[in-house]
Design an enzyme around this catalytic site. Structure first.
Site, PDB file in Angstrom:
ATOM      1  N   GLU A 127     -39.919  -4.516  55.582  1.00  0.00           N
ATOM      2  CA  GLU A 127     -39.441  -3.867  54.466  1.00  0.00           C
ATOM      3  C   GLU A 127     -38.392  -2.647  55.371  1.00  0.00           C
ATOM      4  O   GLU A 127     -38.815  -2.294  56.362  1.00  0.00           O
ATOM      5  CB  GLU A 127     -40.514  -3.054  53.748  1.00  0.00           C
ATOM      6  CG  GLU A 127     -40.828  -3.767  52.548  1.00  0.00           C
ATOM      7  CD  GLU A 127     -39.867  -3.476  51.316  1.00  0.00           C
ATOM      8  OE1 GLU A 127     -38.818  -3.046  51.660  1.00  0.00           O
ATOM      9  OE2 GLU A 127     -39.897  -4.091  50.398  1.00  0.00           O
ATOM     10  N   ARG A 169     -50.984   3.700  47.948  1.00  0.00           N
ATOM     11  CA  ARG A 169     -50.236   3.891  49.128  1.00  0.00           C
ATOM     12  C   ARG A 169     -48.513   4.183  48.971  1.00  0.00           C
ATOM     13  O   ARG A 169     -48.380   3.755  47.643  1.00  0.00           O
ATOM     14  CB  ARG A 169     -50.461   2.711  50.228  1.00  0.00           C
ATOM     15  CG  ARG A 169     -49.628   1.340  49.583  1.00  0.00           C
ATOM     16  CD  ARG A 169     -49.482   0.314  50.843  1.00  0.00           C
ATOM     17  NE  ARG A 169     -49.278  -0.961  50.366  1.00  0.00           N
ATOM     18  CZ  ARG A 169     -47.864  -1.086  50.168  1.00  0.00           C
ATOM     19  NH1 ARG A 169     -46.816  -0.484  50.160  1.00  0.00           N
ATOM     20  NH2 ARG A 169     -47.761  -2.433  49.851  1.00  0.00           N
ATOM     21  N   ASN A 220     -44.785   3.133  48.982  1.00  0.00           N
ATOM     22  CA  ASN A 220     -44.125   1.944  48.751  1.00  0.00           C
ATOM     23  C   ASN A 220     -42.621   2.283  49.595  1.00  0.00           C
ATOM     24  O   ASN A 220     -42.507   3.058  50.423  1.00  0.00           O
ATOM     25  CB  ASN A 220     -43.865   1.163  47.839  1.00  0.00           C
ATOM     26  CG  ASN A 220     -43.664  -0.321  48.172  1.00  0.00           C
ATOM     27  OD1 ASN A 220     -44.236  -0.997  49.025  1.00  0.00           O
ATOM     28  ND2 ASN A 220     -42.829  -1.128  47.278  1.00  0.00           N
ATOM     29  N   GLU A 266     -52.333  -3.721  46.869  1.00  0.00           N
ATOM     30  CA  GLU A 266     -52.309  -4.930  46.118  1.00  0.00           C
ATOM     31  C   GLU A 266     -53.756  -5.498  46.301  1.00  0.00           C
ATOM     32  O   GLU A 266     -54.197  -5.803  47.439  1.00  0.00           O
ATOM     33  CB  GLU A 266     -51.208  -5.742  46.744  1.00  0.00           C
ATOM     34  CG  GLU A 266     -49.948  -5.113  46.122  1.00  0.00           C
ATOM     35  CD  GLU A 266     -48.666  -5.708  46.781  1.00  0.00           C
ATOM     36  OE1 GLU A 266     -47.899  -6.463  46.155  1.00  0.00           O
ATOM     37  OE2 GLU A 266     -48.479  -5.591  47.944  1.00  0.00           O
ATOM     38  N   ASN A 307     -40.142   0.737  43.995  1.00  0.00           N
ATOM     39  CA  ASN A 307     -39.535  -0.027  45.224  1.00  0.00           C
ATOM     40  C   ASN A 307     -38.128   0.587  45.244  1.00  0.00           C
ATOM     41  O   ASN A 307     -37.790   1.916  45.510  1.00  0.00           O
ATOM     42  CB  ASN A 307     -39.528  -1.449  44.631  1.00  0.00           C
ATOM     43  CG  ASN A 307     -39.971  -2.128  45.805  1.00  0.00           C
ATOM     44  OD1 ASN A 307     -39.571  -2.048  46.929  1.00  0.00           O
ATOM     45  ND2 ASN A 307     -40.695  -3.087  45.520  1.00  0.00           N
ATOM     46  N   ASP A 321     -36.885  -6.034  44.356  1.00  0.00           N
ATOM     47  CA  ASP A 321     -37.636  -5.292  45.593  1.00  0.00           C
ATOM     48  C   ASP A 321     -36.486  -4.173  46.212  1.00  0.00           C
ATOM     49  O   ASP A 321     -36.120  -3.353  45.451  1.00  0.00           O
ATOM     50  CB  ASP A 321     -38.028  -6.299  46.593  1.00  0.00           C
ATOM     51  CG  ASP A 321     -39.044  -6.018  47.430  1.00  0.00           C
ATOM     52  OD1 ASP A 321     -39.197  -4.713  47.895  1.00  0.00           O
ATOM     53  OD2 ASP A 321     -40.024  -6.608  48.039  1.00  0.00           O
TER      54      ASP A 321
END
Length: 299
Positions: A18, A101, A103, A121, A154, A204
């Site tokens: 990511e 958490r 992202n 998740e 995101n 995303d």
């Protein structure tokens, strides 16, 4: 338009790659492996990846004006000194939500670090809903919360005139825009500018090009799409050889290369055998557009 070429430049098999960001000083791509708990740096000169292991899921990385990096780690904003491999906490959020958490995160044109949270998740894209919030870490190291009730905070970026903030809450299947005040960092007047088609799957990570068009990585969609935020139309689709494309940024000498991160979490043996490059880092050339260099955190 030159032919589009896609190559896998780093096939380290990230579990959840990511937050790619181009570090011009190092001629390198910095990115994270969230569930693999490491911050990685791929050198365009050596074609090698260096990685620093951390003690919690690390979900985004940004350049720091001082020459080091800032990361979102668990529910903390933290400083990362690369040479010393040293991580120090700057601030913590969501203290009342131990299952949360951070992202994705990105620095705005004024040097503030925007990042959002989500619940951990159960499996990819399956989680307790509405647990996340969007935050900003200011250069004076204070933290402001913009809103809550977020599913999976995101992709984020800003328009070229710095008057619009673009944002994705993945499970809304929408790319949203807000009015943006560069002086204060305040956002308002949320609206949807694009809703994803079924085959595009889950929006995303995101970045913007020098023509003001947005590029969105589609998780489980195996593609990046180019959108016109003014008209809400999709202009282009670039398909990749992996399904779990997670984020994208521009980089290279003149920011004409696109880098795309991907994930392998949630794929069984058979799926992985069909997509051996899952979790790899991809370089796309020949798009015919350039990107905007990343802003460093001004703290």
């Amino acid at each position: 338009m030159s032919a589009i070429k896609i190559e896998c430049v780093a096939n380290e098999g990230c579990r959840l790659g990511e937050s790619p960001v181009w570090d011009e000083k190092e001629s390198a791509l910095v990115y994270v492996d969230i569930t693999g708990r490491k911050v990685c740096r791929w050198s365009s000169a050596t074609q090698r990846v260096q990685a620093i292991a951390v003690d919690a899921p690390v979900s985004s990385v940004a350049l720091w004006k001082s020459g080091d990096y800032v990361v979102t780690l668990g529910t903390r904003f933290a400083a990362l000194k690369w040479k010393e491999q040293l991580v120090t906490t700057i601030a913590q959020v969501d203290k009342d939500k131990p299952n949360n958490r951070f992202n994705d995160g990105k620095v705005d044109p004024a040097g503030r670090y925007f990042a959002g949270t989500m619940a951990e998740e159960i499996r990819p894209a399956v989680l307790e809903r509405h647990q996340g919030s969007l935050y900003t870490l200011f250069p004076d190291l204070s933290v402001v919360k913009h809103f809550d009730q977020v599913d999976i905070s995101n992709g984020l970026d800003w328009s070229l005139d710095h008057k619009t903030f673009f944002y994705i809450d993945s499970l809304s299947y929408s790319v949203d825009a807000f009015d943006y005040d560069l002086q204060t960092g305040k956002i308002g007047n949320r609206r949807s500018i694009y809703r994803l088609e079924k085959e595009e799957s889950i929006p995303d990570g995101m970045c913007i090009d020098t023509e003001g068009k947005l590029w969105v990585a589609c998780y489980d969609g195996g593609r990046v799409i180019r959108l016109d935020p003014e008209t809400g139309r999709r202009l282009q689709t670039v398909k990749l050889p992996v399904d779990k494309t997670t984020s994208c940024c521009f980089g290279g000498k003149d920011y004409s290369e696109m880098y795309v991160t991907s994930a392998s979490d949630g794929m069984d043996k058979e799926w992985l055998s069909r997509q051996p490059q899952a979790g790899g880092i991809f370089k796309i050339t020949g798009l015919g557009v350039k990107g905007v260099p990343p802003y460093p955190f001004a703290g």
